[in-house]
Design an enzyme around this catalytic site. Structure first.
Site, PDB file in Angstrom:
ATOM      1  CG  ASN A   1      -2.179  -6.236  -2.284  1.00 29.81           C
ATOM      2  OD1 ASN A   1      -0.980  -6.002  -2.407  1.00 29.81           O
ATOM      3  ND2 ASN A   1      -2.640  -7.446  -2.039  1.00 29.81           N
ATOM      4  CB  CYS A   2       1.070  -3.268  -4.642  1.00 24.44           C
ATOM      5  SG  CYS A   2       1.980  -2.525  -6.012  1.00 24.44           S
TER       6      CYS A   2
END
Lengths: 161, 77
Positions: free
Chosen positions: B14-15
């Site tokens: 994820n980011c």
């Protein structure tokens, strides 16, 4: 660094698990985009520089925090102060983050250091809380507000977290 | 998908990890070489566009296939 390098200055003032993310995410990403980045850690933000991170998250005083089983909607607020509640919420949050592929804070902090993000600790707060420099990771400089402004005054983006 | 020189599988991350891993991978490559990135984070579609715009590494291709996102980025010379 050339003069046209963009600069990001961040002040990190919070010492909880959730609030530790924004400074490290933004700093590491900006560095990857070519920014020169400095984070000034003050007050509770100093917890993010400890050799061993032991940050926790609390739903207390935070009605916006989603909780398992919609507890944020029906669970009595005063019971959130019960012993063990904070560590339970913390381990649930960490588990969720792992499941969703969110980086650990240790990993993000290491990525910041690898990318030459400069960490500055507020010497006044270190003294105020009787902390020792030996409690913190080694890649930290110690300075005050004037040193922050020397970098922040030239920055393109300046954030207070 | 066009030819590429290196591949990075950022599935499940994820980011901002896909961007950070891509930056690291590009750092080890020579200018002009192409990196193929596979990601599952829907936010990475806009993020790789922005990454390309800001770093000058050209985004040659961006597409969704089989529930995953694929990007081809050519390292700036």
């Amino acid at each position: 660094m050339s003069d046209d390098t963009k600069k990001l200055a961040i002040i990190a003032t919070k010492g909880s698990l959730d609030w530790a993310y924004p400074p490290f995410i933004l700093a590491s990403t900006a560095a990857a985009l070519g920014y020169e980045v400095q984070i000034f850690f003050t007050f509770y933000g100093l917890q993010l520089l400890r050799k061993k991170l032991a940050l926790e998250v609390t739903p207390l005083g935070n009605p916006g925090m989603p909780m398992p089983m919609n507890m944020d909607k029906w669970f009595p607020t005063f019971l959130l102060a019960a012993p063990g509640m904070q560590s339970m919420m913390t381990s649930m949050m960490k588990k969720k983050m792992k499941e969703k592929g969110v980086a650990s804070l240790e990993e993000l902090r290491d990525l910041c250091l690898e990318a030459d993000v400069k960490f500055v600790a507020c010497q006044m707060t270190v003294d105020l809380f009787d902390m020792e420099r030996s409690e913190f990771i080694e890649d930290v400089e110690y300075a005050g507000a004037a040193a922050f402004f020397e970098f922040a005054g030239d920055s393109d983006i300046c954030l207070y977290v | 998908m066009a030819d590429f020189d290196e591949e990075l599988d950022a599935s499940g991350l994820n980011c901002p990890l896909p961007i950070l891993r891509a930056k690291k991978a590009l750092g080890k490559m020579e200018g002009g070489k192409v990196l193929h990135i596979i990601a599952t984070d829907p936010g990475s579609v806009k993020d790789f566009e922005s990454f390309s715009n800001q770093t000058g590494n050209e985004l040659l291709e961006s597409k969704e296939e089989g529930g995953k996102f694929h990007f081809l980025i050519k390292k700036k010379t």
